[in-house]
Design an enzyme around this catalytic site. Structure first.
Site, mmCIF file in Angstrom:
data_model
loop_
_atom_site.group_PDB
_atom_site.id
_atom_site.type_symbol
_atom_site.label_atom_id
_atom_site.label_comp_id
_atom_site.label_asym_id
_atom_site.label_seq_id
_atom_site.Cartn_x
_atom_site.Cartn_y
_atom_site.Cartn_z
ATOM 1 C CB CYS A 198 -13.085 -7.099 -2.637
ATOM 2 S SG CYS A 198 -13.551 -6.959 -0.852
ATOM 3 C CE LYS B 105 13.071 34.930 -8.930
ATOM 4 N NZ LYS B 105 14.305 35.678 -8.479
ATOM 5 C CD GLU C 72 -6.247 -4.818 -4.757
ATOM 6 O OE1 GLU C 72 -6.414 -6.110 -4.776
ATOM 7 O OE2 GLU C 72 -7.355 -3.893 -4.180
ATOM 8 C CG HIS D 90 -8.663 -5.534 -1.343
ATOM 9 N ND1 HIS D 90 -9.148 -5.020 -2.417
ATOM 10 C CD2 HIS D 90 -9.470 -5.680 -0.297
ATOM 11 C CE1 HIS D 90 -10.291 -4.430 -2.017
ATOM 12 N NE2 HIS D 90 -10.640 -5.066 -0.999
ATOM 13 C CD GLN E 289 16.210 31.694 -6.900
ATOM 14 O OE1 GLN E 289 16.232 32.608 -6.187
ATOM 15 N NE2 GLN E 289 16.328 31.922 -8.430
ATOM 16 N NE ARG F 4 -18.776 -2.303 7.820
ATOM 17 C CZ ARG F 4 -18.399 -1.243 7.233
ATOM 18 N NH1 ARG F 4 -18.979 -0.948 6.009
ATOM 19 N NH2 ARG F 4 -17.400 -0.622 7.641
#
Ligand code: GLN
Length: 547
Positions: free
Chosen positions: A382, A189, A510, A508, A192, A463
């Site tokens: 970082c 349902k 990753e 970074h 739907q 930064r």
């Protein structure tokens, strides 16, 4: 001419639209098609750069410095193509350009409205991705059909088919088929209702992907096919997978890529699929022999998605070294008092990830000290590298009270600081170092050996920088600056050669790890952690085993 696939979701958020879209992308790539992907996000932030990772998950950074939704990380990891800032669009960015155009008078005095001006802007952003060298653009619409914010996007993609032609567009809709224990049945349902909602906006899905915890039977597929008016082969069962990297193979077995090609009139006989390399990856994923426990000392530990790319990068490194990585989340705010040495010592390795703001900093510094003293492998990313620098300054270089000026503006020893040309900024917006930057590594250093290169490129989002004024004193205290910007001004990597693994990077890494191409720094950490677990003597990092 490029073809377009639009992926929408219904019933619930977090169904894995991003992973479904990425898996489809990979399958089409394995058919030799050239793919790009994009995410349309219905929120009003101009980009996710300002959003709290504790609420929204990590901000993924592209090579060109785009601050984007974390789903772009899944896209890049699965399709292994570099995306860019245009691969993520939000309601906020759409409206800001529409309003800028209105102010410039571009609309020639017309009343500016959602239809056609906002919808045209959305379509324009999608069309921009359809370059010469792209066969298929996969577009994921964030949110759920039925959300107020999503309406202009759904309208835009509805119009899109008319603009570019029927055979050039495929609508894939993802829904949930829950299992209700009391009745012992899977329920269609919600599917739907969600398809009805999509149709009320003028879109009839071509393919319905049903998420569920158990396979959808053929009988249920026939029911969904009948009620939602799609061919039965276009009802795809997407069962929870033990590893996300198994999803492409499961989707292929369900025929997702064939049905999509059929709809887009791409002849699959001309484009047979080659899944050998992905199958080899899944074999490695399924045959991990050992476990390593890695602690992550951060402040968003209640929201592991805040560290999604780090988690995936560690897993990737594990795949190559037959190690399943177990994550231990350590709330940096508990510490320093409660980050007990014994607690960390039980771990095989540590990561201090990126972050902004003062909360949890002293805990991270305490963890860096324990890792250094107890020879626990540590990768600082970082903010994590900045913390390693502060700890060395305070504890080994006699700079009591040393800090980053992000946390103590008046510290006597600003070992991490804004660069001189940034120092007088009052508005911090738009002042970050963002995107890919090259770095030169010191020959023979741990990082150069791991990378197997002396010039590398990594993505940045920060930064503050290592303050070169203190470089000599910190090096005398044993912290080697093993990588810097090509002009020598910025320190990009630090390491402690006498430690089993003590590496920090201002970047970074990753964001660049791929499941079949793990990142060297994460490999270094996993290998050192495995060594620690195996109870071998310190100095166990045999770099030859990494490469
Ligand atoms: N807050 C630190 C900076 O701005 C580190 C940022 C990060 O870890 N991404 O330099």
């Amino acid at each position: 001419m490029s073809k377009f696939i639009f992926v929408t979701g219904g019933v619930s958020s977090s169904l894995g639209k991003g992973l479904t879209a990425s898996s489809l992308g990979r399958l089409l790539k394995q058919r030799g098609l050239r793919i790009t992907m994009c995410k349309l996000d219905p929120y009003i932030n101009v980009d996710p750069g300002t959003m709290n990772p504790g609420e929204h998950g990590e901000v993924y950074v592209t090579d060109d410095g785009g601050e984007t939704d974390l789903d772009l990380g899944h896209y890049e990891r699965f399709i292994d193509e570099s995306l860019n800032r245009n691969s993520n669009t939000t309601t906020g960015s759409i409206y800001s350009s529409v309003i800028a155009k209105e102010r410039r008078g571009d609309y020639l005095g017309k009343t500016v409205q959602v239809i056609p001006h906002v919808t045209d802007e959305i379509k324009e952003r999608i069309k921009r991705l359809a370059r010469e060298d792209v066969d298929v653009v996969i577009v994921e619409i964030g949110g759920t059909v039925g959300d107020i914010e999503i309406v202009p996007f759904v309208e835009a993609i509805r119009q899109f088919r008319r603009d570019v032609g029927r055979d050039n567009v495929c609508y894939v809709h993802l829904t949930l088929v829950p299992y209700l224990a009391p009745s012992g049945e899977q329920k269609t349902k919600p599917t739907q209702h969600s398809v009805t909602e999509l149709r009320s906006r003028g879109i009839q899905p071509d393919v319905i992907v049903c998420r569920s915890d158990q396979p959808i039977s053929d009988a249920l597929k026939r029911k969904i096919s009948l009620l939602c008016d799609v061919p039965v082969q276009a009802v795809i069962s997407a069962v929870d997978a033990p590893s996300i990297y198994e999803i492409p193979l499961a989707m292929h077995d369900e025929g997702l890529d064939s049905i999509v090609c059929d709809i887009l009139k791409i002849d699959i006989n001309e484009r047979p699929i080659d899944l050998t390399s992905w199958e080899a990856l899944v074999y490695r994923v399924e045959h991990l022999e050992e476990t390593v426990q890695i602690g992550i000392v951060g402040k968003y530990v209640n929201m592991p998605d805040a560290y999604l790319s780090i988690v995936e990068s560690l897993r990737h490194a594990g795949f190559d070294h037959r190690a399943a990585v177990e994550f231990v989340w350590i709330d940096a705010e508990m510490v320093p008092s409660e980050i007990e040495s014994e607690h960390l010592e039980r771990l095989d390795g540590l990561i201090i990830p990126g972050g902004f703001g003062e909360r949890g900093i002293e805990g991270m510094i305490a963890a860096a000290k324990i890792a250094r003293e107890q020879e626990i492998p540590l990768l600082g990313i970082c903010l994590g590298m900045q913390v390693m620098v502060v700890e060395t300054a305070r504890d080994l270089a006699m700079m009591s009270g040393a800090n980053s000026t992000e946390f103590d503006r008046l510290t006597e020893y600003p070992v991490i600081d804004l660069m001189a040309d940034q120092a007088d900024i009052s508005d911090l917006g738009g002042t970050m170092r963002l995107g890919a930057y090259p770095a030169m590594l010191v020959p023979g250093s741990v990082v150069a050996t791991l990378y197997g290169a002396e010039v590398v490129s990594e993505r940045h989002r920060h930064r503050y920088e290592f303050n070169s004024r203190f470089k000599t004193r910190l090096e005398e205290a044993g912290l080697v600056c093993s990588g810097s910007s090509p002009d020598g001004r910025l320190v990009e990597f630090v390491e402690r050669p006498e430690h089993p693994f003590f590496v920090g990077t201002q970047a970074h890494p990753e964001f660049k790890s791929r499941p079949d191409r793990p990142h060297p720094l994460f490999q270094g950490l996993v290998v050192a952690s495995r060594g620690r677990r195996a109870g071998r003597e310190p100095r166990l990092l045999n770099l030859d085993t990494v490469r």
